[in-house]
Design a protein around this motif. Structure first.
Motif, mmCIF file in Angstrom:
data_model
loop_
_atom_site.group_PDB
_atom_site.id
_atom_site.type_symbol
_atom_site.label_atom_id
_atom_site.label_comp_id
_atom_site.label_asym_id
_atom_site.label_seq_id
_atom_site.Cartn_x
_atom_site.Cartn_y
_atom_site.Cartn_z
ATOM 1 N N GLY A 24 36.279 23.529 40.133
ATOM 2 C CA GLY A 24 35.727 23.981 38.867
ATOM 3 C C GLY A 24 36.405 25.227 38.342
ATOM 4 N N ASN A 25 36.078 25.595 37.123
ATOM 5 C CA ASN A 25 36.657 26.761 36.458
ATOM 6 C C ASN A 25 35.782 27.995 36.651
ATOM 7 O OD1 ASN A 25 38.889 25.325 35.212
ATOM 8 N ND2 ASN A 25 37.341 24.356 33.912
ATOM 9 N N PRO A 26 36.314 29.181 36.436
ATOM 10 C CA PRO A 26 35.486 30.398 36.486
ATOM 11 C C PRO A 26 34.333 30.304 35.500
ATOM 12 C CG PRO A 26 37.812 30.953 36.430
ATOM 13 C CD PRO A 26 37.727 29.474 36.165
ATOM 14 N N GLU A 27 33.171 30.805 35.905
ATOM 15 C CA GLU A 27 32.001 30.700 35.035
ATOM 16 C C GLU A 27 31.982 31.767 33.943
ATOM 17 O OE1 GLU A 27 28.510 31.174 37.409
ATOM 18 O OE2 GLU A 27 28.981 33.236 37.969
ATOM 19 N N VAL A 28 32.932 32.704 34.004
ATOM 20 C CA VAL A 28 32.993 33.766 32.998
ATOM 21 C C VAL A 28 34.437 33.992 32.566
ATOM 22 C CG1 VAL A 28 30.923 35.021 33.704
ATOM 23 C CG2 VAL A 28 33.114 35.510 34.816
ATOM 24 N N ASP A 29 34.587 34.696 31.458
ATOM 25 C CA ASP A 29 35.911 35.092 30.986
ATOM 26 C C ASP A 29 36.352 36.313 31.781
ATOM 27 O OD1 ASP A 29 37.967 36.505 29.510
ATOM 28 O OD2 ASP A 29 37.542 35.182 27.832
ATOM 29 N N LEU A 30 37.421 36.164 32.568
ATOM 30 C CA LEU A 30 37.862 37.232 33.462
ATOM 31 C C LEU A 30 38.244 38.507 32.724
ATOM 32 C CD1 LEU A 30 40.038 35.034 35.816
ATOM 33 C CD2 LEU A 30 37.967 36.247 36.466
ATOM 34 N N ILE A 31 38.833 38.359 31.542
ATOM 35 C CA ILE A 31 39.252 39.530 30.759
ATOM 36 C C ILE A 31 38.042 40.261 30.201
ATOM 37 C CG2 ILE A 31 40.652 40.349 28.831
ATOM 38 C CD1 ILE A 31 42.258 39.081 31.090
ATOM 39 N N GLN A 32 37.100 39.493 29.664
ATOM 40 C CA GLN A 32 35.928 40.086 29.025
ATOM 41 C C GLN A 32 35.069 40.896 29.997
ATOM 42 O OE1 GLN A 32 34.924 40.229 25.744
ATOM 43 N NE2 GLN A 32 37.011 39.481 25.401
ATOM 44 N N ILE A 33 34.846 40.362 31.209
ATOM 45 C CA ILE A 33 33.954 41.090 32.123
ATOM 46 C C ILE A 33 34.618 42.326 32.717
ATOM 47 C CG2 ILE A 33 32.661 39.013 32.735
ATOM 48 C CD1 ILE A 33 34.000 39.258 35.529
ATOM 49 N N GLN A 34 35.933 42.458 32.532
ATOM 50 C CA GLN A 34 36.618 43.660 33.024
ATOM 51 C C GLN A 34 36.935 44.648 31.905
ATOM 52 O OE1 GLN A 34 39.643 42.963 36.302
ATOM 53 N NE2 GLN A 34 39.302 40.824 35.743
ATOM 54 N N LYS A 35 36.339 44.423 30.739
ATOM 55 C CA LYS A 35 36.550 45.339 29.611
ATOM 56 C C LYS A 35 36.067 46.740 29.954
ATOM 57 C CE LYS A 35 34.434 43.708 26.176
ATOM 58 N NZ LYS A 35 33.904 43.504 24.808
ATOM 59 N N ASP A 36 34.928 46.791 30.626
ATOM 60 C CA ASP A 36 34.381 48.081 31.045
ATOM 61 C C ASP A 36 33.523 47.867 32.278
ATOM 62 O OD1 ASP A 36 31.623 47.364 30.141
ATOM 63 O OD2 ASP A 36 32.579 47.447 28.171
ATOM 64 N N TYR A 37 33.147 48.956 32.924
ATOM 65 C CA TYR A 37 32.401 48.877 34.180
ATOM 66 C C TYR A 37 31.058 48.188 33.990
ATOM 67 C CZ TYR A 37 30.222 50.300 38.578
ATOM 68 O OH TYR A 37 29.602 50.293 39.795
ATOM 69 N N SER A 38 30.375 48.497 32.899
ATOM 70 C CA SER A 38 29.052 47.940 32.646
ATOM 71 C C SER A 38 29.090 46.415 32.543
ATOM 72 C CB SER A 38 28.468 48.543 31.358
ATOM 73 O OG SER A 38 27.205 47.989 31.081
ATOM 74 N N SER A 39 30.091 45.891 31.844
ATOM 75 C CA SER A 39 30.212 44.436 31.687
ATOM 76 C C SER A 39 30.415 43.762 33.043
ATOM 77 C CB SER A 39 31.391 44.093 30.767
ATOM 78 O OG SER A 39 31.200 44.612 29.478
ATOM 79 N N TRP A 40 31.294 44.362 33.855
ATOM 80 C CA TRP A 40 31.539 43.786 35.170
ATOM 81 C C TRP A 40 30.296 43.878 36.050
ATOM 82 C CZ3 TRP A 40 31.186 46.688 39.697
ATOM 83 C CH2 TRP A 40 31.376 45.935 40.861
#
Length: 257
Positions: A24-40
């Motif tokens: 399967g594919n990642p359940e999230v957008d890898l770039i988006q969740i690493q935009k900032d600490y809070s998102s991750w």
């Protein structure tokens, strides 16, 4: 015909190398969740549970041991992501942390994985020799716990995270109240006098054993609170976790065995 065969071979090679069809594919957008600490962190706290049983995959979607997976998280620059799956199995895959991501993300992953790795290494080992009396003068020991699934919560009065989960762990005791083979015991650093006063305001449904600071620090070698142990019926440590969510999942799995 030759072109068709070549196409099929190419497709199979691509499928094998990417691992996406099988896992399967990642359940999230890898770039988006690493935009900032809070998102991750929002993603991590809700979706990643390193204490649970899962199929571990490296960056090339090859299966690796959980020990290797955690070691990579401790010492490398990776982020664990859960994959979408058509079955009930949980798949976690390693992805390289983005070079421009907040450095706190890597630092936190390293620390979280370090704690998870330490806990993992304790699994399937005998719970250390144990014989103490709780606040009601009941003896609790390896012998009295024999043949039972035992949930042990390690805490102390001034640990805010320990106290915050009291309502949840009390509900867990209620959920298993008809299971005579499941026991709930807590080890507390504090004195009997301190605990009796405190527990009148903040009730805990576990059996509470006082004066356990030395045992927890020197014998169990704990460096994080709360810490929860699940001991199986053979007296072996089945799971060691550091939060209620992980405890609930682990106990549900162990109690089915």
């Amino acid at each position: 015909m030759k072109k068709s065969i070549a196409f099929i071979i190419t497709f199979l090679i691509f499928t094998y190398s990417s691992g996406q069809t099988k896992y399967g594919n990642p359940e999230v957008d890898l770039i988006q969740i690493q935009k900032d600490y809070s998102s991750w962190w929002t993603y991590q706290i809700k979706n990643i549970m390193l204490s649970r049983d899962f199929v571990a995959l490296d960056t090339l979607s090859r299966e690796i041991s959980k020990e290797t997976f955690l070691d990579q998280l401790v010492n490398g620059s990776y982020i664990p992501i859960r994959l979408k799956s058509q079955d009930s199995i949980c798949y976690y895959k390693l992805f390289k942390i983005e070079p421009n991501s907040d450095t706190s993300i890597k630092a936190t992953i390293n620390q979280e994985a370090f704690d998870a790795f330490k806990n993992f290494k304790m699994e399937n080992t005998p719970f250390p020799k144990f014989s103490f009396k709780d606040l009601n003068e009941n003896l609790v020991s390896n012998e009295t716990m024999k043949g039972k699934i035992v949930v042990i919560k390690c805490w102390y009065i001034h640990c805010a995270a320990c106290i915050k989960e009291f309502p949840d762990v009390n509900q867990l005791v209620e959920k298993y109240k008809n299971r005579e083979d499941v026991l709930f015991v807590s080890l507390a650093e504090d004195t009997p006098e301190q605990l009796k006063v405190f527990l009148k305001r903040k009730p805990l449904s576990y059996s509470v054993i006082p004066n356990m600071k030395i045992y927890m620090n020197e014998i169990l070698q704990l460096n994080a609170f709360p810490t929860h142990f699940i001991i199986n019926k053979d007296g072996l440590i089945a799971k060691v976790v550091n939060n209620y969510k992980s405890l609930e999942v682990a106990l549900e799995e162990e109690s089915k065995l």
